[in-house]
Design an enzyme around this catalytic site. Sequence first.
Site, PDB file in Angstrom:
ATOM      1  CG  MET A   6      44.353  27.825   1.496  1.00  0.00           C
ATOM      2  SD  MET A   6      44.985  27.052   0.011  1.00  0.00           S
ATOM      3  CE  MET A   6      43.601  26.079  -0.531  1.00  0.00           C
ATOM      4  CE  LYS A  37      36.196  32.544   8.477  1.00  0.00           C
ATOM      5  NZ  LYS A  37      36.306  33.893   8.026  1.00  0.00           N
ATOM      6  CG  ASN A  42      14.260  30.271  25.829  1.00  0.00           C
ATOM      7  OD1 ASN A  42      15.029  29.445  25.328  1.00  0.00           O
ATOM      8  ND2 ASN A  42      13.620  31.187  25.120  1.00  0.00           N
ATOM      9  N   GLY A  43      17.280  28.836  27.570  1.00  0.00           N
ATOM     10  CA  GLY A  43      18.664  29.198  27.284  1.00  0.00           C
ATOM     11  C   GLY A  43      19.621  28.077  27.585  1.00  0.00           C
ATOM     12  CB  CYS A  55      42.891  32.589   0.188  1.00  0.00           C
ATOM     13  SG  CYS A  55      43.341  30.890  -0.054  1.00  0.00           S
ATOM     14  CB  CYS A 113      45.566  33.822  -5.529  1.00  0.00           C
ATOM     15  SG  CYS A 113      45.473  32.182  -6.238  1.00  0.00           S
ATOM     16  CB  CYS A 162      44.391  25.833  -5.759  1.00  0.00           C
ATOM     17  SG  CYS A 162      44.961  25.947  -4.066  1.00  0.00           S
TER      18      CYS A 162
END
Lengths: 1532, 473
Positions: A490, A955, A245-246, A1126, A1131, A1120
Amino acid sequence: MKEHTGLYDRTFEHDACGVGFIANINGDKTHSIIENSIRALINLEHRGAVGGDMKTGDGAGILLQIPDEFLRANLEFELPAAGRYGAGVFFLPSDEKLFTSSTALVEETTAAEGGLFLGWRKVPINRSALGETALQSLPVIQQAFFSFEELQGEVLERKLYILRKCMESAAARAGMDINQFYIPSLSARTMVYKGMFVSTQFTDFYPDVRDKSFKSAIALVHQRYSTNTFPSWSLSQPFRHIAHNGEINTLRRNMNNMRARESSISSPYFGEEISKITPIVNPDTSDSAIFDSVYELLVQGGRDLPHAMMMMVPEAFGTRYHISEDKRAFYEYQAAVMEPWDGPAAIVFTDGIRIGATLDRNGLRPGRYVITKSGQVVLASEAGVVDIPPEDVVEKGRLAPGRMFVVDTEKQRVIKDNALKASVSRRRPYRRWLEKNRIELKGLFGLPHPVDLDKETLSTRQRAFGYSIEDMITIITPMALKGQEPIGSMGNDAALAVLSERPQLLYDYFKQMFAQVTNPPIDAYRESLVMSLMSFVGRERNLLEETPEHCRQLKLAHPILTNDDLHHLRNTYIPDFKGETVSILFPRSEEGGELQKALERVCTEVEQKIDAGCELVILSDRNIEADKIPIPALLAMGAVQQHLVQRGKRHLSGIVVETGEAREVHHFATLVGYGASGVNPYLVFESLVDLKQRGYIPQDLTIEEATENYINAVKKGLLKVMSKMGISTLRSYRGSQMYEALGLNSELMQSYFPATPSRIEGIGLPTIEQETIQRHSSGFRFDEKRLDHLDSGGIYRYRENSTKHRFTPLAIVKLQEAVRNGSYSAFKEYSAEINDIEHNLCSLRGLFNFKQGQSVPVEEVEPAEEIIKRFASAAMSFGSLSQEAHTTIAIAMNRLGAMSNSGEGGEDNQRYSTLENGDTALSKVKQIASGRFGVTGEYLVNAEELQIKMAQGAKPGEGGQLPGYKVNDVIARVRHSTPGVMLISPPPHHDIYSIEDLAQLIYDLKHANPKARVSVKLVSEVGVGTIAAGVAKGKADMVLISSGEGGTGASPLSSLRHAGSYWELGLAETQQTLVKNNLRGNIRVQVDGQLRTGRDLVIAALLGAEEFGFGTVTLVSIGCVLMRQCHLNSCPVGIATQDPELRDRFKGKPEHLMNFMLFLAREVREIMASLGFRRFDEMVGRVDMLNMNKAITHYKAKGLDFSNLLQPSSQLMSRISNQTSSQTSSRASHKPAVPIRCMEQIKPDFSASLDWRLIEEAQSAIEDRQPVLLKAEVRNYNRAIGAMLSSEISRRYGEAGLPEDCITVEMRGSAGQSFGAFLAHGVSFRLEGEANDYFGKGLSGGKLVVRPPEGSKFLAHKNIITGNVNLFGATGGEAYINGTAGERFAVRNSGATAVVEGVGDHGCEYMTGGAVIVLGQTGINFAAGMSGGVAYVLDENQLFDTRCNLEMVDIEQITEKRDEDFLKRYIQRHIEYTGSRHAQDLMQMWDELVPLFVKVMPLDYRSALLKAASEADGESIASTHNSEQIKTAGRS
Amino acid sequence: MGELRGFLKYQQKVSGYRDVKERLKDYREVIQRLPREELIEQAARCMDCGTPFCHSFGCTLANLIPEWNDAVYRGLWDEAYDRLELTSNFPEITGRICPAPCESSCTLSINDAPVSIKEIELAIIEHAFSQDWVIPQIPRQESGKKVAVVGSGPAGLAAAQQLRRMGHQVTVYEKDSAPGGILRFGIPEFKLEKAVIDRRLEIFQQEGIEFETNVVVGEDLSARYLKRTHDAVVLTLGCRVPRPVPVPGSQSDGVYFALDYLTQATKNLYGELSPQEFISAKDKTVLVLGGGDTGADCVGTANRQGAKKVYQFEIMPKPDEWGKSWNPEWPYYPKIYRSSSSHHEGCERRWQIKTKQLYGRGVSIEKGIFCEIQWTKDPSGRPLQQEIPGTEFSLDIDMVLIAAGFVQVEPSKLLKDFGLQLNERGTISIDENFHTSTEGVFAAGDAVSGASLVVKAMNQGRGLADKVNEYLH
């Protein structure tokens, strides 16, 4: 067979599953073992899935001892004595001719190998038990029997292994693939029954298993949940030795290595016959199957069962683990022999005599076991899969991370981890071997000496390697100063490498892959102890032997080498270890083609050096000159790697790259990812000296320190890259090639990066040569001064004449003009600027053209108001945005009838009420992210959509953190935390380690708010389509494909640029895969990522999106200006800041955003009219309306080929049905019309929900707050008990819920997962029995009590009673657990109080509030990332601090009376609720025990409390533990 | 980047001008400078924007403003100079006279006072000169190609230097007595001291650029000859034909075009004119027609010459006054009321004034008749002026300076001989490569795009140089 159509690639299929085994310890063969194992399978059915036909399972199976008695009774021929014959199970082709030839093949091969073929048995089956898809691919299932004279035992097993390998090779030679000829098992001990069904169909399909004489002492079972539903009987599990399982994340690396090692394996066990068993692995099978093959080789090659498993799945053995020196030495020795097979795994293994199980080092799959008095062991992914009377239980336990557990039916006992591993690791003197042979250079990794700076030529060389000012100032400098990667914010809207007109480094064409859903990313910071950068470099030896020389290799602590290190390696004489250098420079020539020649030369030279006995080859690009040009280091590395793998020589030498090119983390990560053992970035080191001279590195930081910092930053970055791919060790990461190429052609990829997908073609070697020369020449041009300077770069900061960006300054200005003045003409200027590919070709969609359609009058097109309903603002949290900005967006979207998204920061419940002017600021989409901030029952019911955020485009695979200074009072309240205390979002959701976990969370959320739809946010990468298919099978209503270019409030720059692919690809792949699987009709698809104009949106719709999300552009509409700061809280327009002074500068209005959305819809309508679409729905998935703009003459874009991407769904379907029909008969001639957009969403299946009954019986409490007492029996398939009941309460009473104990439910049995999820205040569950994973998930004020059943004889506090990840994201309430809990107890708890008698690893991780009392042992890494709340641990042997992660907490003694009172009060309650014997004993010895309690206190939290206390006039706030008080403190 | 949150910590500070009384007495520069320490604080206000509008929207030259701001903030003046010098051929000139659209489009201008970019620019280059960092960049390779540049205004100079640095042999032909064009004779000394230009020209000469002054191409030298003796010809002739004020009496003595007046004034200052030739405003009542910068220059010059009274009339309406530090029209150059240093030196300004007639006794101007107008729009949206009845007034004046802008390239034999096509605006037509209709002849600057900012001309000159270089290869 490589199935590959459009963007779909079978390589990226994933699966996860329920696994388990049952065994009689004494080896008695009984039929009840079979019955029980099948029952266990059936009870695990919810961990499997069914496909588009609603019937075909993803696969289930059982591995058992040969049922000798049964077989004798059912065979027409005589068998030799048990153990002296081999029994095989065969999946044979249904085609008659092929069938005949394959049976002949079996018989002939047997004869050729000197065996006696005894006969066939056609296995009876029941076809009606199967689904349509399974039937289409049903093979002929036969058993066959063999003997080899008197052979028996291991010798016979080995002979049968060779026989099977010979048959497989013969079949392959005859052109049969594994779907035509496959041998599930061939052994004298074991046999496998498996197929494409769900567990409930098992006994129907195989009548054999119902026969009373069908007996075994062991049974290993497996139920599969796959992301795809393409039938593959052979790939269902168990395999011959294991069930898994994996996921093996590093499969590519492992396979390549195996392939290389094949050339040098030998063994006395095989002698000459060794050649018959190669190739060891069949690359066309699954990761689990390949694992099985290698495991089998190791075991057949003479390694003991647990030994082989310890080699392939080693536990973590870093210095922070308290393990024996011999065991550590064993693992280190093995590290020189073989790299780990890295990834989340629960593996059950057997040789027919012993059966065992192990977990990966992270413990990312569950495993619970019971040992009974009557001598049975039951192990499964969940507790309660088989009924066992309480008095029969001797022990209830769980598999802990990296631990192993074996039942030996021959010795008739259970062998636990320590006993097993002690014996294995002392079989040989590994420690001595290591001490004598391991090479550790003195001075290696010492403090580096400052390098000499050649200032005269520095700029020349920097330019030749493509350095920009940004590389120097934005990347290298912060790394040298802070020892970590620079952060940015951003999205990334810069031109793709392949569309850029500036020469790009080869690295820029590679995108990092990352784990999402099917396996979790790892937290490289908080769980760093499981990670390792250590590796051995040098010559690997025969895999099937163990000698002292095996570890005669160089041990590198990490792969970044300083100039000194390299100098040592070159110049120190070490016997048996020779390093030599191969130059990777090539000459310039007019006609070109030098690069290819040079690559060939490099490969030949490297091979020659290895043949000559060199153990370390250094590829070097030092000493460039005007006409000596460096080969891109990655290309050189790829070429050498590929060459050596093909020659079977890769394992004979380490490869180190000495390059001036590498400077950012991504560069190192790719070099190592493609096989480099080490990298020396000499030009960076020189640049550091320059930076110091110029003052960018301050006086008080020495060059040595700066160099160390830089190296540390790279190391951290490497760990991050690995961890986001779900890989723990560099040894397995190295060469794993976890990348997707974008814009490189297949010829190039085939030659140098063959395992890396590249789906839209692109440039080839000649263009790379051209780019390289161009870049190089710019360094050596002296005719003009301005060429002496580094270019600005313009990637992170816009620069005219540097890198292009999609959002140009003019576009920003025009957009703001348009929305503020309500000017559509300005909007058209804006969209013209963005769409202007002549001057600003940045993205793939820029290359699309619309085909000519039959235009219709625009008035006939669906109105803008309708189209807008498909729009959503992207998830941006309150916390990353100011309150003003966040509510402005919500109000605007609500006014338009569109959706706004809360982001992951929770939501102020004041926003749930309507404002005076009729506006609402509620976010209709509530996000559920890994941090679960403010995810309460109330939050969930106030939503129309619940969005599970698996990854974020900017990310993917990473978590994040909100620094304490941004956590002001309001944010703290909304996130259920303390002002000023840092908040961490973990990289993974700790309740989603696999696809079936995701299905579970979807299930939980549907209970927590049955009216809301549930969506899952994924990020585009190769293979995202198959994950989306898994999501669809998990019954989500919508899947969001987010682009890797998406924005963020803060992210490491390398992640922003290099992780994640683009939505054009991800969306197209998703659409194709969903259509192909006939799942598209059930799920909606949303897309986001730098969507800007009507053109973007229509392209996305044609590629298959129904809905659209907007992030950056939403912000630009309200003011903006793409500062990209940010993350700095500075800002200047008051959007991405919490600073009151700056927030005052916010000037955005809901009208601005509304204008944008209206303009966008208007533009969409215009395009729809021109294409001839009246209804938006008609447009979805009409990829046939797109083609590629051939007019683009850009020298790099020319090579791109979108044909895979633009494959129309209709074509795709017909191709599939052709395929299946050619495989089977003409049965598939009837082709159903397959939907290409969502037609009807699947209704959630609440049939096993207990809550219907509870709600009904608790009506008086829900409506009138009258107390009720209810009773119920529960089973493990009753999941998420209490969630729906709580939703009824939260809807009516909000967070406050009902009066305490208003609804009390007494339950008996084994409760399913997510017991008491989001339980509301006023609901109390008292469970007699046990619970599974996710107990008390998101607990929102309710009370949970669990204790062992009446009559249990075992010691409750020594036994496991609940599963892993209890109280994850709890925001309030209480839990009393009379027993121990699994891993990750109270992770991200922000308000609940719990008493428990022991916990596994990573307890209280990331906790921010609440209190946890542990009356016993904890596992390792307790309190990692814990920034709030308190924990009390009874630390009897005073070693707790060795298991606690002390980075963010202090361990205090209990000195304050308040603490003591608190402990007493809650322990008393614990006794009262559970009757805990252990707690009673403690109370009796209270005074002696108090000094043994420790208090775990987060540093941040302590100071925040002190601050709050001093502000609140020293009220009794310091009595920290009461969660209510903490919250009050937070609000004051 | 500058200092994080520096823009919140430090206020904008500008140096301003010398005291009016003092400065009226001389022709020295009116601007002052901030001490370098204070400039560092000002540079700290730069936010190093992800999208720097100053650099990418405001500045035509795309000066790398955030980069040199950062270098100044760090005290790395040499690096600041390096980055500044990359995009600008004579920042000491733009640092003095550019209207600084960069500051109008500075992100801080959205709601705060902009970074003092222009002052920082000037400080960097002046510091560089003081440190002898500004040295000739001799080309490392000679191309052997010859280029003639006709006209030595900002476009011509920028083109000449760029081409020279690319290795070409460049000769600049100037019809005036010294190179500089509008910089030298169009801009008064008190705004741009001619020594500043000479200092730069010295570098040009050291780099190997040859200057031929007092040469009128087409007359002193034939176009054909020029073409034959050079591999490329660059025309940067400027846009010198002034817009007339077509009213009765505008031909009278005492009515001059601004540029003529300013040129004379400068020449006089440098002793290039005999006193008889010199038109002085001394003791005269002067009327400047036209409210732009050139008009202001006339005002300042007249005052320095000792005018009795100076009027400045503008036909367009007075722009709104704007008392705040931020730009209401960000990122555009705002249409707001401004006053130059000259206006503070004594001047009566009026708007929406139409000149009806100028007349005098004999041929000399004595008086003008004016009236107030209001602006409306005709049905097609075109602006329309209407006299306001009863507002007519007369004014006694001794001198009228017409500063109503420029309309086209001066017609000349040169244009004819090259057979150049002009466009409808009366400027030279070019293609995207700055190539005129005649093979091998290129043009840039005001001669192409009409009168505009110095930075625009410089930028065109630089762009042209790249294209000519390509052409020559």
